[in-house]
Design an enzyme around this catalytic site. Structure first.
Site, PDB file in Angstrom:
ATOM      1  N   THR A  52       0.652  -1.092  -0.055  1.00 42.05           N
ATOM      2  CA  THR A  52      -0.026  -0.114   0.060  1.00 42.05           C
ATOM      3  C   THR A  52       0.815   1.155  -0.101  1.00 42.05           C
ATOM      4  O   THR A  52       0.655   2.303  -0.453  1.00 42.05           O
ATOM      5  CB  THR A  52      -1.047  -0.009   1.322  1.00 42.05           C
ATOM      6  OG1 THR A  52      -1.578  -1.301   1.404  1.00 42.05           O
ATOM      7  CG2 THR A  52      -1.901   1.155   1.089  1.00 42.05           C
ATOM      8  N   HIS A  55       1.991   1.764  -3.371  1.00 44.87           N
ATOM      9  CA  HIS A  55       1.036   2.476  -4.282  1.00 44.87           C
ATOM     10  C   HIS A  55       0.837   3.957  -4.099  1.00 44.87           C
ATOM     11  O   HIS A  55       0.877   4.872  -4.981  1.00 44.87           O
ATOM     12  CB  HIS A  55      -0.389   2.032  -3.902  1.00 44.87           C
ATOM     13  CG  HIS A  55      -0.462   0.579  -4.260  1.00 44.87           C
ATOM     14  ND1 HIS A  55       0.188  -0.279  -5.223  1.00 44.87           N
ATOM     15  CD2 HIS A  55      -1.264  -0.620  -3.724  1.00 44.87           C
ATOM     16  CE1 HIS A  55      -0.125  -1.517  -5.254  1.00 44.87           C
ATOM     17  NE2 HIS A  55      -0.821  -1.979  -4.585  1.00 44.87           N
ATOM     18  N   HIS A  76       2.532   2.485   7.954  1.00 44.12           N
ATOM     19  CA  HIS A  76       1.522   1.841   8.990  1.00 44.12           C
ATOM     20  C   HIS A  76       2.123   0.804   9.687  1.00 44.12           C
ATOM     21  O   HIS A  76       1.736   0.659  10.738  1.00 44.12           O
ATOM     22  CB  HIS A  76       0.106   1.733   8.585  1.00 44.12           C
ATOM     23  CG  HIS A  76       0.231   0.543   7.245  1.00 44.12           C
ATOM     24  ND1 HIS A  76       0.278   0.960   6.064  1.00 44.12           N
ATOM     25  CD2 HIS A  76       0.110  -0.726   7.349  1.00 44.12           C
ATOM     26  CE1 HIS A  76       0.453  -0.119   5.342  1.00 44.12           C
ATOM     27  NE2 HIS A  76       0.401  -1.156   6.082  1.00 44.12           N
ATOM     28  N   CYS A 106     -14.203   2.844  14.870  1.00 44.92           N
ATOM     29  CA  CYS A 106     -15.059   4.046  15.495  1.00 44.92           C
ATOM     30  C   CYS A 106     -15.768   3.343  16.809  1.00 44.92           C
ATOM     31  O   CYS A 106     -16.018   4.220  17.616  1.00 44.92           O
ATOM     32  CB  CYS A 106     -16.197   4.592  14.884  1.00 44.92           C
ATOM     33  SG  CYS A 106     -17.636   3.344  14.585  1.00 44.92           S
ATOM     34  N   CYS A 109     -20.347   1.737  15.409  1.00 44.34           N
ATOM     35  CA  CYS A 109     -21.234   1.333  14.318  1.00 44.34           C
ATOM     36  C   CYS A 109     -21.706   0.131  14.682  1.00 44.34           C
ATOM     37  O   CYS A 109     -21.338  -0.854  15.227  1.00 44.34           O
ATOM     38  CB  CYS A 109     -20.410   1.421  13.141  1.00 44.34           C
ATOM     39  SG  CYS A 109     -19.135   0.499  12.660  1.00 44.34           S
ATOM     40  N   CYS A 120     -15.062  -1.941  10.241  1.00 41.47           N
ATOM     41  CA  CYS A 120     -15.869  -0.840  10.781  1.00 41.47           C
ATOM     42  C   CYS A 120     -16.221   0.005   9.721  1.00 41.47           C
ATOM     43  O   CYS A 120     -15.486   0.582   8.716  1.00 41.47           O
ATOM     44  CB  CYS A 120     -14.708  -0.158  11.725  1.00 41.47           C
ATOM     45  SG  CYS A 120     -15.630   1.644  12.195  1.00 41.47           S
ATOM     46  N   GLY A 276      -5.678 -11.206  -1.572  1.00 39.44           N
ATOM     47  CA  GLY A 276      -5.150 -10.375  -2.802  1.00 39.44           C
ATOM     48  C   GLY A 276      -6.253  -9.656  -3.430  1.00 39.44           C
ATOM     49  O   GLY A 276      -7.417  -9.801  -3.121  1.00 39.44           O
ATOM     50  N   ILE A 300     -11.259 -11.804   2.686  1.00 34.67           N
ATOM     51  CA  ILE A 300     -10.683 -11.736   4.016  1.00 34.67           C
ATOM     52  C   ILE A 300     -10.002 -10.265   3.935  1.00 34.67           C
ATOM     53  O   ILE A 300      -9.441  -9.793   2.983  1.00 34.67           O
ATOM     54  CB  ILE A 300      -9.136 -12.682   4.121  1.00 34.67           C
ATOM     55  CG1 ILE A 300      -9.821 -14.227   4.032  1.00 34.67           C
ATOM     56  CG2 ILE A 300      -8.677 -12.513   5.398  1.00 34.67           C
ATOM     57  CD1 ILE A 300     -10.454 -14.649   5.137  1.00 34.67           C
TER      58      ILE A 300
HETATM   59  P1  NAD Z   1       2.755  -8.422  -3.239  1.00 35.09           P
HETATM   60  O1  NAD Z   1       2.187  -7.522  -4.382  1.00 35.09           O
HETATM   61  O2  NAD Z   1       4.150  -8.079  -2.887  1.00 35.09           O
HETATM   62  O3  NAD Z   1       2.569  -9.879  -3.620  1.00 35.09           O
HETATM   63  C1  NAD Z   1       1.761 -10.375  -4.778  1.00 35.09           C
HETATM   64  C2  NAD Z   1       2.596 -11.483  -5.373  1.00 35.09           C
HETATM   65  O4  NAD Z   1       1.967 -12.087  -6.525  1.00 35.09           O
HETATM   66  C3  NAD Z   1       4.250 -10.897  -5.935  1.00 35.09           C
HETATM   67  O5  NAD Z   1       5.259 -11.697  -5.423  1.00 35.09           O
HETATM   68  C4  NAD Z   1       3.807 -11.313  -7.685  1.00 35.09           C
HETATM   69  O6  NAD Z   1       5.210 -11.543  -8.270  1.00 35.09           O
HETATM   70  C5  NAD Z   1       2.883 -12.449  -7.353  1.00 35.09           C
HETATM   71  N1  NAD Z   1       2.404 -12.708  -8.691  1.00 35.09           N
HETATM   72  C6  NAD Z   1       1.865 -11.676  -9.873  1.00 35.09           C
HETATM   73  N2  NAD Z   1       1.490 -12.454 -10.984  1.00 35.09           N
HETATM   74  C7  NAD Z   1       1.355 -13.851 -10.495  1.00 35.09           C
HETATM   75  C8  NAD Z   1       0.559 -15.031 -10.849  1.00 35.09           C
HETATM   76  N3  NAD Z   1       0.206 -15.052 -12.208  1.00 35.09           N
HETATM   77  N4  NAD Z   1       0.586 -15.926 -10.242  1.00 35.09           N
HETATM   78  C9  NAD Z   1       0.968 -16.005  -8.836  1.00 35.09           C
HETATM   79  N5  NAD Z   1       1.760 -14.970  -8.332  1.00 35.09           N
HETATM   80  C10 NAD Z   1       1.794 -13.897  -9.122  1.00 35.09           C
HETATM   81  O7  NAD Z   1       1.709  -8.240  -2.195  1.00 35.09           O
HETATM   82  P2  NAD Z   1       1.707  -8.612  -0.627  1.00 35.09           P
HETATM   83  O8  NAD Z   1       1.956  -7.455   0.271  1.00 35.09           O
HETATM   84  O9  NAD Z   1       2.156  -9.878  -0.083  1.00 35.09           O
HETATM   85  O10 NAD Z   1       0.092  -8.766  -0.603  1.00 35.09           O
HETATM   86  C11 NAD Z   1      -0.711  -9.675  -1.010  1.00 35.09           C
HETATM   87  C12 NAD Z   1      -1.961  -9.185  -1.563  1.00 35.09           C
HETATM   88  O11 NAD Z   1      -2.909  -8.967  -0.559  1.00 35.09           O
HETATM   89  C13 NAD Z   1      -1.891  -8.035  -2.749  1.00 35.09           C
HETATM   90  O12 NAD Z   1      -2.791  -8.194  -3.485  1.00 35.09           O
HETATM   91  C14 NAD Z   1      -2.211  -6.899  -1.508  1.00 35.09           C
HETATM   92  O13 NAD Z   1      -2.791  -5.816  -2.247  1.00 35.09           O
HETATM   93  C15 NAD Z   1      -3.133  -7.826  -0.803  1.00 35.09           C
HETATM   94  N6  NAD Z   1      -3.663  -7.405   0.700  1.00 35.09           N
HETATM   95  C16 NAD Z   1      -4.964  -7.248   1.272  1.00 35.09           C
HETATM   96  C17 NAD Z   1      -5.027  -7.208   2.445  1.00 35.09           C
HETATM   97  C18 NAD Z   1      -6.554  -7.165   2.981  1.00 35.09           C
HETATM   98  O14 NAD Z   1      -7.017  -6.766   4.013  1.00 35.09           O
HETATM   99  N7  NAD Z   1      -7.374  -7.705   2.089  1.00 35.09           N
HETATM  100  C19 NAD Z   1      -4.200  -6.499   3.231  1.00 35.09           C
HETATM  101  C20 NAD Z   1      -2.647  -6.541   2.959  1.00 35.09           C
HETATM  102  C21 NAD Z   1      -2.794  -6.858   1.512  1.00 35.09           C
HETATM  103 ZN    ZN Z   2     -17.327   1.177  13.753  1.00 37.47          ZN
END
Ligand code: NAD
Ligand code: ZN
Length: 359
Positions: A52, A55, A76, A106, A109, A120, A276, A300
């Site tokens: 993040t 990004h 963070h 908060c 909620c 939240c 993801g 998740i």
């Molecule tokens: P990251 O971007 O470092 O890892 C993603 C991995 O996917 C990379 O290593 C990349 O090479 C690989 N990848 C790309 N194309 C692929 C394919 N075709 N097949 C298999 N793997 C492939 O991200 P991260 O920090 O390890 O986080 C994992 C995911 O979780 C991200 O999408 C992130 O945005 C998400 N995320 C979600 C939450 C949530 O609360 N839902 C919280 C944190 C992160």
């Molecule tokens: Zn709340």
């Protein structure tokens, strides 16, 4: 001008700040923040870079739509020492070393009231909605502070928040005795492999397109690593599971082709847990991939507050979970740009920054 607090002269502090709505960030000097009544001030001992943050640094479409407060301190994830308490704070003491839940709930909620504070409706996130922790000091709500067991090393504490994502995903259904496919071996995918392993997953298969990350996955405990650029993922997974398909898929890439492969690998009646985040909508054959498969599909988000934190702490303080192979790079806070470049390349695990490298 310097102010006198805590019996010492509190001057300015260095912080990595998103100063403009464009790519990049700057190391600037700003005032050390003062904790509000329910907040604590921490000295940041270690902080880590998350996707993040990258990004926001790169100022992609998501960041352009999401970030409202500029200038804003980035970051963070942290390990910090509490050095000042707001007037209402009771449960945290000066000198406590903490990690932190980064979702600020908060507490009033519907979702907070029903035990779902992690989603939240009014939730805010450090470094996204409010000032973050890529700084020498930071304030945070005392209810977000997670007081650490002294056995947990600072570096592990800094990455407890993303580790909590992995723990939340792995433990969102049965894992012991289950064959498991992890699609995406970024830091959270690799941490999921390590967690799934100690929780009794039997055969762990991991996919990624980056060889560096596949090596990390192996070190963390994957039994077989596959690269969709070279391997036929679905065929290999079916081979490995005697044609049945995999019991559990943990989706950790956010990539649509990997998500589809996950569904194609899933056995009938299996669990598909998705952490993801795809950057755009994707098409999926719901009948084939979910309904006829009788699949349990879960989104998740974040970490359960705070049962995931209790479990994550126990995994670390028991010594069962070791993250040494997942923390791959360490820099001074000033070198944040090097860290961002590394993250962009993908040739890293977790990248840590130290605002007070001599401590
Ligand atoms: P990251 O971007 O470092 O890892 C993603 C991995 O996917 C990379 O290593 C990349 O090479 C690989 N990848 C790309 N194309 C692929 C394919 N075709 N097949 C298999 N793997 C492939 O991200 P991260 O920090 O390890 O986080 C994992 C995911 O979780 C991200 O999408 C992130 O945005 C998400 N995320 C979600 C939450 C949530 O609360 N839902 C919280 C944190 C992160
Ligand atoms: Zn709340």
């Amino acid at each position: 001008m310097a102010t006198i607090r805590l019996g010492i002269t509190m001057a300015k502090m260095k912080a990595v700040v998103k100063t403009k709505p464009e790519p990049g960030a700057e190391l600037v000097e700003i005032d050390i923040p003062t904790p509000k009544p329910d907040e604590v001030l921490v000295k940041v001992l270690a902080t880590s870079i998350c996707g993040t943050d990258l990004h926001i640094y790169e100022w992609n479409k998501w960041a352009q739509n999401r970030i409202r407060n500029i200038p804003q301190v980035m970051g963070h994830e942290l390990c910090g020492e509490v050095i000042e308490l707001g007037t209402n704070v009771k449960a945290v003491q000066k000198g406590d070393v903490i990690s932190a839940e980064t979702h600020i709930a908060c507490n009033h909620c519907y979702l907070c009231h029903t035990g779902n504070a992690h989603i939240c409706i009014n939730g805010r996130i450090f470094g996204v909605d409010v000032n973050g922790v890529f700084a020498e000091y930071a304030v945070l709500p005392s209810s977000n502070a997670w007081i650490l067991d002294k056995k947990i090393p600072r570096d592990f504490a800094s990455v407890m928040e993303p580790l909590g994502n992995a723990v939340h995903t792995v433990l969102a259904g049965e894992i012991n005795g289950n064959t498991t496919l992890v699609t995406g071996c970024g830091p959270i995918g690799v941490m999921s492999i390590a967690v799934a392993r100690i929780c009794g997953a039997t055969r762990i298969i991991a996919t990624d397109i980056n060889e560096y990350r596949l090596q990390m996955a192996k070190k963390a405990g994957a039994d077989l690593v596959l690269n969709p650029k070279k391997d036929d993922i679905v065929q290999r997974v079916l081979q490995e599971t005697s044609g049945l398909g995999i019991d559990v898929v943990l989706e950790m890439s956010g990539v649509s082709t990997a998500i589809q492969q996950g569904f194609d690998c899933l056995r009938p009646g299996g669990r598909f847990s998705i952490l993801g985040i795809p950057d755009k909508p994707m098409e999926i054959d719901i009948g084939k991939s979910i309904v006829f498969k009788y699949a349990t599909v879960q989104g998740i988000n974040g970490r359960l507050m705070f049962s995931t934190w209790h479990k994550t702490s126990r995994f670390l303080s028991s010594g069962r979970l070791n993250l040494d192979s997942i923390i791959t790079h360490r820099f001074r806070l000033e070198e944040f740009e090097k860290g961002m470049e590394l993250m962009k390349s993908g040739n890293c695990g977790k990248v840590l920054l130290y605002p007070h490298p001599k401590d």
